[in-house]
Design a protein around this motif. Structure first.
Motif, PDB file in Angstrom:
ATOM      1  N   GLY A  58      28.237  -6.424  20.964  1.00  0.00           N
ATOM      2  CA  GLY A  58      29.409  -6.022  20.188  1.00  0.00           C
ATOM      3  C   GLY A  58      29.170  -6.191  18.697  1.00  0.00           C
ATOM      4  O   GLY A  58      29.524  -5.325  17.887  1.00  0.00           O
ATOM      5  N   VAL A  59      28.533  -7.312  18.336  1.00  0.00           N
ATOM      6  CA  VAL A  59      28.186  -7.536  16.924  1.00  0.00           C
ATOM      7  C   VAL A  59      27.169  -6.493  16.466  1.00  0.00           C
ATOM      8  O   VAL A  59      27.235  -5.981  15.328  1.00  0.00           O
ATOM      9  CB  VAL A  59      27.637  -8.964  16.733  1.00  0.00           C
ATOM     10  N   SER A  60      26.226  -6.135  17.341  1.00  0.00           N
ATOM     11  CA  SER A  60      25.208  -5.141  17.000  1.00  0.00           C
ATOM     12  C   SER A  60      25.838  -3.786  16.686  1.00  0.00           C
ATOM     13  O   SER A  60      25.405  -3.084  15.768  1.00  0.00           O
ATOM     14  CB  SER A  60      24.208  -4.988  18.151  1.00  0.00           C
ATOM     15  N   VAL A  61      26.857  -3.416  17.453  1.00  0.00           N
ATOM     16  CA  VAL A  61      27.547  -2.153  17.194  1.00  0.00           C
ATOM     17  C   VAL A  61      28.126  -2.145  15.783  1.00  0.00           C
ATOM     18  O   VAL A  61      28.010  -1.154  15.046  1.00  0.00           O
ATOM     19  CB  VAL A  61      28.649  -1.906  18.237  1.00  0.00           C
ATOM     20  N   LEU A  62      28.737  -3.251  15.374  1.00  0.00           N
ATOM     21  CA  LEU A  62      29.318  -3.345  14.032  1.00  0.00           C
ATOM     22  C   LEU A  62      28.227  -3.263  12.961  1.00  0.00           C
ATOM     23  O   LEU A  62      28.412  -2.620  11.916  1.00  0.00           O
ATOM     24  CB  LEU A  62      30.106  -4.646  13.891  1.00  0.00           C
ATOM     25  N   LEU A  63      27.074  -3.911  13.206  1.00  0.00           N
ATOM     26  CA  LEU A  63      25.979  -3.869  12.233  1.00  0.00           C
ATOM     27  C   LEU A  63      25.433  -2.451  12.079  1.00  0.00           C
ATOM     28  O   LEU A  63      25.154  -1.993  10.959  1.00  0.00           O
ATOM     29  CB  LEU A  63      24.859  -4.820  12.659  1.00  0.00           C
ATOM     30  N   TYR A  64      25.274  -1.744  13.188  1.00  0.00           N
ATOM     31  CA  TYR A  64      24.767  -0.378  13.109  1.00  0.00           C
ATOM     32  C   TYR A  64      25.769   0.554  12.425  1.00  0.00           C
ATOM     33  O   TYR A  64      25.387   1.463  11.676  1.00  0.00           O
ATOM     34  CB  TYR A  64      24.417   0.153  14.500  1.00  0.00           C
ATOM     35  N   ALA A  65      27.049   0.329  12.684  1.00  0.00           N
ATOM     36  CA  ALA A  65      28.071   1.140  12.015  1.00  0.00           C
ATOM     37  C   ALA A  65      28.020   0.922  10.501  1.00  0.00           C
ATOM     38  O   ALA A  65      28.125   1.868   9.715  1.00  0.00           O
ATOM     39  CB  ALA A  65      29.457   0.805  12.559  1.00  0.00           C
ATOM     40  N   ALA A  66      27.822  -0.335  10.096  1.00  0.00           N
ATOM     41  CA  ALA A  66      27.725  -0.641   8.670  1.00  0.00           C
ATOM     42  C   ALA A  66      26.478  -0.005   8.067  1.00  0.00           C
ATOM     43  O   ALA A  66      26.519   0.563   6.966  1.00  0.00           O
ATOM     44  CB  ALA A  66      27.706  -2.151   8.464  1.00  0.00           C
ATOM     45  N   ALA A  67      25.337  -0.076   8.785  1.00  0.00           N
ATOM     46  CA  ALA A  67      24.097   0.515   8.287  1.00  0.00           C
ATOM     47  C   ALA A  67      24.228   2.033   8.163  1.00  0.00           C
ATOM     48  O   ALA A  67      23.772   2.633   7.173  1.00  0.00           O
ATOM     49  CB  ALA A  67      22.934   0.165   9.209  1.00  0.00           C
ATOM     50  N   TYR A  68      24.861   2.666   9.124  1.00  0.00           N
ATOM     51  CA  TYR A  68      25.067   4.120   9.095  1.00  0.00           C
ATOM     52  C   TYR A  68      25.884   4.523   7.867  1.00  0.00           C
ATOM     53  O   TYR A  68      25.551   5.489   7.161  1.00  0.00           O
ATOM     54  CB  TYR A  68      25.783   4.557  10.374  1.00  0.00           C
ATOM     55  N   ALA A  69      26.946   3.763   7.607  1.00  0.00           N
ATOM     56  CA  ALA A  69      27.782   4.054   6.440  1.00  0.00           C
ATOM     57  C   ALA A  69      27.020   3.822   5.140  1.00  0.00           C
ATOM     58  O   ALA A  69      27.150   4.591   4.182  1.00  0.00           O
ATOM     59  CB  ALA A  69      29.043   3.195   6.481  1.00  0.00           C
ATOM     60  N   LEU A  70      26.200   2.777   5.085  1.00  0.00           N
ATOM     61  CA  LEU A  70      25.444   2.476   3.869  1.00  0.00           C
ATOM     62  C   LEU A  70      24.426   3.569   3.555  1.00  0.00           C
ATOM     63  O   LEU A  70      24.241   3.939   2.388  1.00  0.00           O
ATOM     64  CB  LEU A  70      24.738   1.121   4.018  1.00  0.00           C
ATOM     65  N   ILE A  71      23.771   4.107   4.580  1.00  0.00           N
ATOM     66  CA  ILE A  71      22.816   5.194   4.344  1.00  0.00           C
ATOM     67  C   ILE A  71      23.538   6.417   3.811  1.00  0.00           C
ATOM     68  O   ILE A  71      23.050   7.114   2.918  1.00  0.00           O
ATOM     69  CB  ILE A  71      22.040   5.532   5.630  1.00  0.00           C
ATOM     70  N   GLY A  72      24.737   6.670   4.343  1.00  0.00           N
ATOM     71  CA  GLY A  72      25.527   7.786   3.842  1.00  0.00           C
ATOM     72  C   GLY A  72      25.891   7.628   2.385  1.00  0.00           C
ATOM     73  O   GLY A  72      26.071   8.618   1.671  1.00  0.00           O
ATOM     74  N   ARG A  73      25.983   6.384   1.916  1.00  0.00           N
ATOM     75  CA  ARG A  73      26.293   6.114   0.503  1.00  0.00           C
ATOM     76  C   ARG A  73      25.032   5.879  -0.328  1.00  0.00           C
ATOM     77  O   ARG A  73      25.113   5.403  -1.451  1.00  0.00           O
ATOM     78  CB  ARG A  73      27.203   4.889   0.412  1.00  0.00           C
ATOM     79  N   LYS A  74      23.874   6.182   0.238  1.00  0.00           N
ATOM     80  CA  LYS A  74      22.582   6.044  -0.449  1.00  0.00           C
ATOM     81  C   LYS A  74      22.199   4.591  -0.739  1.00  0.00           C
ATOM     82  O   LYS A  74      21.327   4.341  -1.571  1.00  0.00           O
ATOM     83  CB  LYS A  74      22.564   6.843  -1.766  1.00  0.00           C
ATOM     84  N   LYS A  75      22.828   3.642  -0.053  1.00  0.00           N
ATOM     85  CA  LYS A  75      22.445   2.236  -0.198  1.00  0.00           C
ATOM     86  C   LYS A  75      21.434   1.915   0.894  1.00  0.00           C
ATOM     87  O   LYS A  75      21.679   1.129   1.814  1.00  0.00           O
ATOM     88  CB  LYS A  75      23.679   1.339  -0.114  1.00  0.00           C
ATOM     89  N   ASN A  76      20.280   2.551   0.777  1.00  0.00           N
ATOM     90  CA  ASN A  76      19.300   2.544   1.866  1.00  0.00           C
ATOM     91  C   ASN A  76      18.652   1.191   2.090  1.00  0.00           C
ATOM     92  O   ASN A  76      18.394   0.800   3.230  1.00  0.00           O
ATOM     93  CB  ASN A  76      18.221   3.589   1.579  1.00  0.00           C
ATOM     94  N   THR A  77      18.370   0.464   1.010  1.00  0.00           N
ATOM     95  CA  THR A  77      17.695  -0.819   1.156  1.00  0.00           C
ATOM     96  C   THR A  77      18.549  -1.800   1.944  1.00  0.00           C
ATOM     97  O   THR A  77      18.066  -2.477   2.870  1.00  0.00           O
ATOM     98  CB  THR A  77      17.362  -1.403  -0.224  1.00  0.00           C
ATOM     99  N   LEU A  78      19.830  -1.890   1.594  1.00  0.00           N
ATOM    100  CA  LEU A  78      20.722  -2.798   2.311  1.00  0.00           C
ATOM    101  C   LEU A  78      20.872  -2.373   3.763  1.00  0.00           C
ATOM    102  O   LEU A  78      20.897  -3.218   4.682  1.00  0.00           O
ATOM    103  CB  LEU A  78      22.092  -2.829   1.619  1.00  0.00           C
ATOM    104  N   ALA A  79      20.951  -1.077   3.997  1.00  0.00           N
ATOM    105  CA  ALA A  79      21.056  -0.580   5.374  1.00  0.00           C
ATOM    106  C   ALA A  79      19.827  -0.950   6.184  1.00  0.00           C
ATOM    107  O   ALA A  79      19.926  -1.381   7.341  1.00  0.00           O
ATOM    108  CB  ALA A  79      21.247   0.932   5.365  1.00  0.00           C
ATOM    109  N   LEU A  80      18.656  -0.795   5.566  1.00  0.00           N
ATOM    110  CA  LEU A  80      17.417  -1.114   6.276  1.00  0.00           C
ATOM    111  C   LEU A  80      17.326  -2.607   6.595  1.00  0.00           C
ATOM    112  O   LEU A  80      16.864  -2.987   7.683  1.00  0.00           O
ATOM    113  CB  LEU A  80      16.220  -0.682   5.426  1.00  0.00           C
ATOM    114  N   LEU A  81      17.781  -3.444   5.672  1.00  0.00           N
ATOM    115  CA  LEU A  81      17.795  -4.888   5.941  1.00  0.00           C
ATOM    116  C   LEU A  81      18.696  -5.219   7.124  1.00  0.00           C
ATOM    117  O   LEU A  81      18.357  -6.069   7.969  1.00  0.00           O
ATOM    118  CB  LEU A  81      18.248  -5.645   4.693  1.00  0.00           C
TER     119      LEU A  81
END
Length: 360
Positions: A58-81
């Motif tokens: 369940g926590v993993s789903v939230l992390l992936y959702a956050a990473a997906y949104a960050l890539i959409g906002r061009k915050k790629n480094t934080l998403a990759l971390l």
């Protein structure tokens, strides 16, 4: 038509830029898939009685959702971390809780191709070695500690086979994505190699490629073929008096006029400098000469705006039709000779050079 819309000069995308876009598009796609898989894991582990792993997913789903949104906002480094943290922590917790034989560690291997492709600042070898050390260290810890909350043998086999199938499917998906990206980049490079960067028309290589394909179909289509070679009159004076930017605008303007008079299936190119070449398959000598005259009149009737001035233009043309068994290069040479006849006769006119087999 074989010709693309003329455009102003723009920087061409570099290979590194294309690879970067493909990489981040792949990462975002994998993020979405991984999040969907973790939703299924919640159901799987809840059904197997592994409530801790269900909550972890369940926590993993939230992390992936956050990473997906960050890539959409061009915050790629934080998403990759976030993605790295999720996969490494998830693999470690899953392996420790239900054992190395569950296959959680396989997901770490999916990082290897992504690391190599990204190859940020040449650090790929060091990162891969670090990942290998983590992988082997996790194996050693799991052997020493053993599963903390073991599943039943049947449950463990179920999880193992699910992991094997998922890793194979994700590996195939990633490989297919990279293959499509490579083929797309290759097509773009071929197009760039065959396109004039200023006008967007074919360059010499592009013309030769397209013309060969067009003439190969010619016997089936029937009819003759003509080539029109045009040269912008007094172009050097435009460059000398108004600058090369004005000269570029003249070339783009003439290219648009030529394209507007080209037919579907014609091949139009910037032949070099201020010269343009048009191949017209299935065109009689009379039709070719009439087409050249229409183009000449259209250029004369037009004006190019440069600063506050409107520059008059004219175009000299040479026309040649391919004789029986004649090569395209031979016809172009005759069109070139006819073009120089137009220049010597005072410019702004059409001259022709028919082979002996055609009526004069």
């Amino acid at each position: 038509m074989t010709v693309s819309e003329p455009t102003s000069r723009a920087p061409r995308p570099r290979g590194s830029s294309l690879a970067g876009k493909a990489y981040w598009a792949m990462v975002r796609r994998v993020t979405l898939i991984a999040g969907a898989i973790d939703v299924g894991y919640i159901v799987l582990f809840a059904g197997l009685g592994a409530s801790t792993l269900a909550w972890i997913n369940g926590v993993s789903v939230l992390l992936y959702a956050a990473a997906y949104a960050l890539i959409g906002r061009k915050k790629n480094t934080l998403a990759l971390l976030l993605i790295w943290f999720e996969v490494m922590a998830h693999a470690a917790l899953g392996s420790l809780l239900i054992g190395w034989d569950s296959g959680f560690h396989y997901f770490l291997l999916l990082f290897v191709p992504a690391i190599v492709v990204a190859n940020s600042r040449g650090l790929a070898p060091a990162i891969v070695l670090g990942l290998l050390a983590y992988y082997l260290g996790l194996k050693a810890v799991c052997d020493a500690v053993g599963p903390l909350t073991p599943l039943s043998p049947a449950g463990l086999r179920t999880v193992f086979w699910v992991h094997v199938c998922l890793v194979f499917a994700m590996s195939a998906s990633i490989a297919a994505f990279y293959r499509r990206a490579i083929l797309s980049a290759e097509r773009r490079l071929v197009e760039q190699a065959q396109t004039d960067g200023l006008t967007g028309l074919c360059n010499r290589l592009g013309f030769q490629t397209q013309a060969a394909l067009t003439l190969a179909r010619q016997p089936d289509a029937g009819g003759s073929a003509a080539v029109l070679l045009g040269d912008v009159d007094h172009f050097k004076q435009v460059n000398d008096r108004y600058g090369h930017a004005a000269g570029d605008q003249v070339l783009i303007h003439v290219a648009r006029i030529l394209q507007s008079h080209a037919r579907q299936g014609d091949v139009l190119a910037r032949w070099g400098g201020e010269e343009f070449l048009l191949l017209m398959p299935g065109c009689s000598p009379e039709q070719a000469e009439q087409a050249a005259e229409r183009i000449r009149q259209a250029v004369v009737a037009s004006r190019v705006a440069v600063d506050e001035l409107e520059l008059p233009l004219s175009l000299s043309l040479g026309v040649a039709c391919l004789g029986p068994g004649e090569s395209l290069q031979s016809a172009i040479s005759r069109a070139d000779a006819a073009l120089y006849d137009s220049k010597r006769a005072g410019r702004n006119r059409v001259s022709r050079a028919w082979p002996a087999a055609l009526p004069a």
